[in-house]
Design a protein around this motif. Structure first.
Motif, PDB file in Angstrom:
ATOM      1  N   LYS A  38      36.863  49.471  41.344  1.00  0.00           N
ATOM      2  CA  LYS A  38      35.078  49.901  40.356  1.00  0.00           C
ATOM      3  C   LYS A  38      35.399  49.996  38.870  1.00  0.00           C
ATOM      4  CE  LYS A  38      33.705  52.972  44.020  1.00  0.00           C
ATOM      5  NZ  LYS A  38      34.320  54.270  44.217  1.00  0.00           N
ATOM      6  N   LEU A  39      37.184  50.217  38.727  1.00  0.00           N
ATOM      7  CA  LEU A  39      36.674  50.131  36.967  1.00  0.00           C
ATOM      8  C   LEU A  39      37.016  48.519  36.193  1.00  0.00           C
ATOM      9  CD1 LEU A  39      38.682  52.957  35.638  1.00  0.00           C
ATOM     10  CD2 LEU A  39      36.604  52.512  35.596  1.00  0.00           C
ATOM     11  N   ILE A  40      37.376  47.708  37.546  1.00  0.00           N
ATOM     12  CA  ILE A  40      37.153  45.908  36.979  1.00  0.00           C
ATOM     13  C   ILE A  40      36.114  45.623  36.513  1.00  0.00           C
ATOM     14  CG2 ILE A  40      37.669  44.096  37.535  1.00  0.00           C
ATOM     15  CD1 ILE A  40      40.625  44.635  38.878  1.00  0.00           C
ATOM     16  N   LYS A  41      35.159  45.999  37.906  1.00  0.00           N
ATOM     17  CA  LYS A  41      33.729  45.311  37.776  1.00  0.00           C
ATOM     18  C   LYS A  41      33.418  45.727  36.081  1.00  0.00           C
ATOM     19  CE  LYS A  41      29.697  45.232  40.375  1.00  0.00           C
ATOM     20  NZ  LYS A  41      29.083  46.205  41.886  1.00  0.00           N
ATOM     21  N   GLU A  42      33.218  47.663  35.768  1.00  0.00           N
ATOM     22  CA  GLU A  42      33.064  47.912  34.713  1.00  0.00           C
ATOM     23  C   GLU A  42      32.740  46.941  33.587  1.00  0.00           C
ATOM     24  OE1 GLU A  42      33.337  51.585  34.015  1.00  0.00           O
ATOM     25  OE2 GLU A  42      32.874  52.700  36.061  1.00  0.00           O
ATOM     26  N   VAL A  43      34.497  46.771  33.079  1.00  0.00           N
ATOM     27  CA  VAL A  43      34.326  45.337  32.679  1.00  0.00           C
ATOM     28  C   VAL A  43      33.993  44.501  32.196  1.00  0.00           C
ATOM     29  CG1 VAL A  43      36.997  44.406  31.319  1.00  0.00           C
ATOM     30  CG2 VAL A  43      37.269  47.217  31.959  1.00  0.00           C
ATOM     31  N   ILE A  44      34.001  43.887  33.495  1.00  0.00           N
ATOM     32  CA  ILE A  44      33.803  42.067  34.007  1.00  0.00           C
ATOM     33  C   ILE A  44      31.712  42.390  33.238  1.00  0.00           C
ATOM     34  CG2 ILE A  44      33.287  40.538  35.241  1.00  0.00           C
ATOM     35  CD1 ILE A  44      35.715  40.995  36.198  1.00  0.00           C
ATOM     36  N   GLU A  45      31.169  43.578  33.153  1.00  0.00           N
ATOM     37  CA  GLU A  45      29.718  43.671  32.887  1.00  0.00           C
ATOM     38  C   GLU A  45      29.814  43.612  31.538  1.00  0.00           C
ATOM     39  OE1 GLU A  45      28.760  47.207  34.938  1.00  0.00           O
ATOM     40  OE2 GLU A  45      28.257  46.344  36.591  1.00  0.00           O
ATOM     41  N   VAL A  46      30.906  43.680  30.971  1.00  0.00           N
ATOM     42  CA  VAL A  46      30.798  43.771  29.344  1.00  0.00           C
ATOM     43  C   VAL A  46      31.525  42.574  28.846  1.00  0.00           C
ATOM     44  CG1 VAL A  46      31.381  44.832  27.303  1.00  0.00           C
ATOM     45  CG2 VAL A  46      31.097  46.166  29.419  1.00  0.00           C
ATOM     46  N   ASN A  47      32.507  41.890  29.388  1.00  0.00           N
ATOM     47  CA  ASN A  47      32.940  40.331  29.054  1.00  0.00           C
ATOM     48  C   ASN A  47      33.239  39.873  30.471  1.00  0.00           C
ATOM     49  OD1 ASN A  47      34.517  38.178  28.424  1.00  0.00           O
ATOM     50  ND2 ASN A  47      36.127  39.311  27.464  1.00  0.00           N
ATOM     51  N   GLU A  48      32.939  38.978  31.004  1.00  0.00           N
ATOM     52  CA  GLU A  48      33.092  38.893  32.389  1.00  0.00           C
ATOM     53  C   GLU A  48      34.398  37.835  32.379  1.00  0.00           C
ATOM     54  OE1 GLU A  48      30.246  35.554  33.742  1.00  0.00           O
ATOM     55  OE2 GLU A  48      29.383  35.411  32.261  1.00  0.00           O
ATOM     56  N   TRP A  49      34.749  37.254  30.895  1.00  0.00           N
ATOM     57  CA  TRP A  49      35.818  36.333  31.539  1.00  0.00           C
ATOM     58  C   TRP A  49      37.403  37.410  30.718  1.00  0.00           C
ATOM     59  CZ3 TRP A  49      34.192  32.676  33.938  1.00  0.00           C
ATOM     60  CH2 TRP A  49      33.088  32.178  33.917  1.00  0.00           C
ATOM     61  N   GLN A  50      36.756  38.642  30.685  1.00  0.00           N
ATOM     62  CA  GLN A  50      37.798  39.919  29.686  1.00  0.00           C
ATOM     63  C   GLN A  50      39.702  39.341  31.105  1.00  0.00           C
ATOM     64  OE1 GLN A  50      40.201  41.998  30.099  1.00  0.00           O
ATOM     65  NE2 GLN A  50      40.519  42.375  28.356  1.00  0.00           N
ATOM     66  N   PRO A  51      40.550  38.564  29.940  1.00  0.00           N
ATOM     67  CA  PRO A  51      41.750  38.153  31.375  1.00  0.00           C
ATOM     68  C   PRO A  51      42.704  39.269  32.076  1.00  0.00           C
ATOM     69  CG  PRO A  51      41.998  37.954  29.149  1.00  0.00           C
ATOM     70  CD  PRO A  51      40.474  38.552  28.868  1.00  0.00           C
ATOM     71  N   GLU A  52      42.939  40.587  31.005  1.00  0.00           N
ATOM     72  CA  GLU A  52      43.553  41.760  31.643  1.00  0.00           C
ATOM     73  C   GLU A  52      42.788  41.374  33.486  1.00  0.00           C
ATOM     74  OE1 GLU A  52      44.580  44.546  29.133  1.00  0.00           O
ATOM     75  OE2 GLU A  52      45.621  43.489  27.781  1.00  0.00           O
ATOM     76  N   ALA A  53      41.694  42.089  33.188  1.00  0.00           N
ATOM     77  CA  ALA A  53      40.644  42.664  34.225  1.00  0.00           C
ATOM     78  C   ALA A  53      40.712  40.929  34.996  1.00  0.00           C
ATOM     79  CB  ALA A  53      39.051  42.359  33.577  1.00  0.00           C
ATOM     80  N   TRP A  54      40.700  40.053  34.822  1.00  0.00           N
ATOM     81  CA  TRP A  54      41.083  39.387  36.516  1.00  0.00           C
ATOM     82  C   TRP A  54      42.414  38.575  36.512  1.00  0.00           C
ATOM     83  CZ3 TRP A  54      37.207  37.646  39.123  1.00  0.00           C
ATOM     84  CH2 TRP A  54      35.626  37.338  38.640  1.00  0.00           C
TER      85      TRP A  54
END
Length: 842
Positions: free
Chosen positions: A238-254
């Motif tokens: 859920k938190l990863i999704k929130e991060v990717i909503e701001v930056n869909e290419w955030q490398p740490e999230a992926w």
């Protein structure tokens, strides 16, 4: 403050509070008036990078450089380095930082303000400068010049964290927060500094960071990191999704998505997530470093090591990856390469505390000796090895024989067991840093690290139980290829302790009843999280107990075969939730039934007693006692049946030497709770009261009951040795001496009692072995010990050895008459032997 400065401050505020779109709009308006404005350009590019608009950021940076090819803004050039990297222009990134270095040499006078000095330091580090020099010559002077700006505090803290100096980082960040309480990045880094030592403070710092900037990606991702440690993958997603909503290419999230996919045995999703993490910066070593580090924290050391090797292909000088790989290899038992890599990191960066600690540890433990057999290599201090090394090796072999059969597994590797005479050495070998005093042992798979009993410092623990527990981890981790949740691994190890010896492991006790009644019982689906953020050290022990209860419940309800099948499925890569549902029942039902099972156990502990916490109501707990105006204890026992109040009154009465009154209350407690073996429990207190009243027989009887239930009772064993010896119960003396040795084999008392018991029962060889052990402790009466050893050797017809010992006795005490008599007897026997030999020869 100028109007422009105020405008830029507004832009920075938008940036620091996560209002990235508004920051870009404000920057655009400002740059329409002045395209050369460095500060607004920095605001715009940072906002674009935070939202994954890497191409847009590249356009802004390249246009700025094209318009002003001789730009002297080193801050923009340093930011451009990241912009170029995330657009695939590695050479341009290198050029940007190199240009900073050139400008620093030719225009030193232009970069004397703290922010630019800090920028020079970051560039120098990226180019491979000595971290200590950067800290001393750039970061610290910048901080001293102005400690009201975030850049200086952040620079020092980041450098300290990169070298594992978390104490220095925390100190620096607290100073920064004092001046800048609303700065999210400072609070985030404080959370990083607390991660290894205090997860509760870490979470508090993250909550503050996200309050100041609800879109702060690194703070959310650190919560993701924490949730993955606790196996709460849905909440992490859920938190990863929130991060990717701001930056869909955030490398740490992926990268974190790749970790979750790996743990759930979804290799295609793992590969896809890694590809997404590397989409805009294809040779970013941080991606594989992060994935590997998290897999290693999940005890997937082999897979973690593979990711670190990949990170080092992207950057062979990545010291973080090299250090992590060194730790992974050491935990896999691949020691030669592991120690070599740690030494390389130390040589390249003398400021790295973790590397320094490991290199120092290797030097200090190089003198350890190794005891081996077909299945084990036990390393320990040479003197300790002589005293109890063989006992440890024999116990481990017994555990191997029983548990490999029980869990149907053949171990393919030698199990390495390292037992440290220094708690700090244990912590460095185990965690990379000194500290963590609560751990007795840790198992990584085929490598076990453990504290020696010599480190107990007045808090004895049964080392036999510890080693049995840790070897059970070897079994379960090997069977699952390290693919199991922490609660299950710990639960099985405690369960196997109890199966081996009912006095080992844990049982329900008053504090646990309190926790259960207070709603602190954690459902199995969230049980691993309980190990990360316990409210108190006692709550951490409760997590172990809960884990044991869950394993015991599985075996009771579904059989040992179900437990073995769960481990087999985990070894194939199945997720624990699926394995539990396949071999037990749906998780919702398990959680509900387990909750009721544990609450029933709590209710049965001592139904007539109240175990609620009396602190708030009466202010009485753990020996603190209310007193009347004359200073006498208030008789709380007459008021209610609260266990803690009654115990507190007993303690006060004993302190006041009112033993008869204490005895009455203790008998009442014993009737209600007959098996109270807790350190300040009624069994121990009543035994003490009996002793004070001179009722040795009652004390003796109670201590014997206590010894049958308490595996850690060194005080009980010590007293029983004396009482049994007085009664000449030599079989009991031997039994309690062995029990004593299972808790602490590094004290002479049990060996002396074993020697005397063996002498009295004519077990000569046992007496010889025990007296030899006594000599290893440098006894205060060496003459007597050498003499008694000589006596037993003589009885065993080992006359030469007996002669050596009696001579040593006389060397210590030349007038020792019994020793002289024994020497004469040995000499006479030797002469007679010679005469017989001569006669036979003739």
């Amino acid at each position: 403050m100028s109007v422009r400065a105020a405008d830029v401050a507004d832009g920075l505020k938008l940036l620091s509070t996560g209002k990235y779109a508004e920051a870009i709009d404000a920057a655009d308006k400002a740059l329409e008036e002045d395209r050369t404005d460095e500060d607004w350009t920095l605001v715009k590019v940072r906002a674009q990078m935070a939202t994954g608009k890497y191409a847009d950021a590249l356009y802004v940076v390249t246009n700025a450089f094209n318009r002003y090819p001789l730009s002297t803004s080193i801050r923009l050039k340093l930011l451009a380095k990241d912009v170029f990297l995330f657009n695939g222009f590695v050479d341009e990134a290198e050029t940007a930082v190199t240009e900073i270095n050139r400008l620093a040499g030719s225009r030193t006078w232009a970069y004397q303000d703290p922010v630019n000095i800090t920028t020079l330091g970051h560039a120098a580090l990226w180019l491979g400068a000595d971290p200590k020099l950067v800290l001393d010559r750039l970061f610290q002077p910048a901080l001293k010049a102005d400690d009201t700006i975030p850049e200086t505090h952040l620079a020092v803290a980041k450098l300290a964290i990169s070298k594992s100096d978390y104490a220095m980082a925390a100190k620096q960040l607290k100073a920064g927060i004092k001046n800048l309480p609303d700065h999210a990045e400072l609070h985030y880094l404080l959370a990083v500094a607390y991660r290894e030592s205090d997860r509760k403070l870490m979470k508090l710092a993250l909550e503050t960071a996200l309050k100041n900037n609800p879109k702060h990606a690194r703070s959310k991702l650190m919560m993701v990191d924490h949730l993955i440690d606790g196996e709460q993958y849905d909440d992490a997603e859920k938190l990863i999704k929130e991060v990717i909503e701001v930056n869909e290419w955030q490398p740490e999230a992926w990268a974190y998505r790749a970790v979750i996919a790996h743990v759930k045995n979804q290799p295609k999703e793992e590969s896809r997530a890694r590809t997404m993490a590397l989409k805009h910066y294809s040779n970013n070593p941080e991606v594989d470093f992060l994935i590997g580090r998290k897999l290693s924290r999940k005890y997937r050391f082999k897979e973690g090591a593979e990711y670190q090797r990949q990170a080092m292909k992207f950057d062979e000088e990545h010291l973080g990856a090299k250090m992590q790989l060194a730790q992974d290899l050491l935990r896999l038992g691949e020691e030669e390469e592991g120690w070599e890599l740690a030494a390389e990191v130390h040589e390249d960066d003398g400021f790295n505390i973790e590397a320094y600690n490991l290199v120092t540890l290797k030097d200090s433990t190089s003198k350890y000796v190794a005891l081996t057999n077909e299945n084990f290599m036990v390393r320990m201090d040479a003197k300790e090895a002589e005293i109890w090394g063989e006992r440890a090796l024999a116990l481990l072999q017994k555990a191997h024989d029983e548990l490999t059969k029980k869990y149907d597994i053949k171990l393919l590797r030698t199990t390495i067991v390292e037992i440290f005479a220094s708690q700090n050495d244990f912590a460095v070998r185990t965690f990379g840093m000194p500290g963590n005093p609560g751990f007795l042992g840790v198992c990584f798979g085929s490598v076990i690290t453990a504290n020696s009993p010599s480190t107990s410092e007045g808090n004895p623990n049964n080392w036999e139980a510890v080693l049995w527990h840790e070897f059970a981890h070897v079994i379960t981790l090997s069977k699952t290829h390290n693919k199991m949740p922490r609660w299950l691994s710990e639960g099985i190890s405690v369960y196997e302790e109890m199966q081996k010896d009912p006095t080992w492991g844990q049982r329900m006790k008053p504090n646990y009843v309190q926790f259960i009644e207070a709603g602190d019982l954690v459902p199995p689906s969230k049980l691993s999280l309980a190990f990360l953020t316990p409210k108190t050290p006692e709550h951490l022990q409760f997590a172990y107990y809960e884990s044991y209860l869950m394993v015991d419940y599985i075996v009771r309800e579904f059989g040992i075969k179900a437990l073995r099948n769960i481990l087999t499925d985990l070894g194939k890569g199945d997720w624990i939730n699926f394995a539990l549902e396949r071999h037990c029942k749906p998780l919702e039902e398990l959680d509900k039934e387990f909750d009721e099972h544990v609450k029933t156990l709590a209710r049965k502990l001592a139904p007539e007693l109240d175990f609620s916490d009396p602190k708030e109501e009466q202010g009485v707990f753990g020996g603190d006692v209310l007193k009347d105006t004359d200073g006498k204890p208030i008789n709380l026992a007459k008021k209610d049946n609260n266990y803690f109040k009654l115990t507190a009154e007993v303690v006060a009465l004993i302190k006041a030497e009112k033993y008869d009154q204490a005895k009455k209350i203790l008998k009442r407690l014993m009737e209600a709770y007959p098996n109270d073996i807790n350190p300040n429990g009624s069994m121990r207190l009543l035994a003490r009261v009996h002793r004070e009243l001179g009722d040795e027989e009652a004390e003796y009887k109670l201590l014997k009951e206590l010894a049958l239930q308490d595996s850690d009772g060194l005080d009980v064993c010590s007293r029983l040795l004396e009482l049994e010896a007085e009664r000449r119960n030599w079989a009991a003396v031997r039994r309690f001496a062995r029990h004593y040795l299972a808790i602490n084999p590094l004290m002479p008392k049990p060996y002396r009692f074993m020697a005397e018991a063996a002498e009295q029962t004519n077990e000569t060889k046992s007496a010889i072995a025990a007296w030899r052990k006594v000599l290893l402790f440098d006894p205060t009466d060496p003459a007597e010990v050498h003499f008694r050893l000589a006596t037993q050797l003589a009885k065993d017809k080992q006359n030469k050895a007996a002669r050596r010992e009696v001579l040593k006795s006389l060397e210590e005490a030349p007038r020792y008459r019994d020793a002289h008599r024994l020497l004469l007897k040995l000499s006479k026997a030797e002469n007679e032997t010679k005469k017989v030999a001569e006669a036979t020869a003739q």
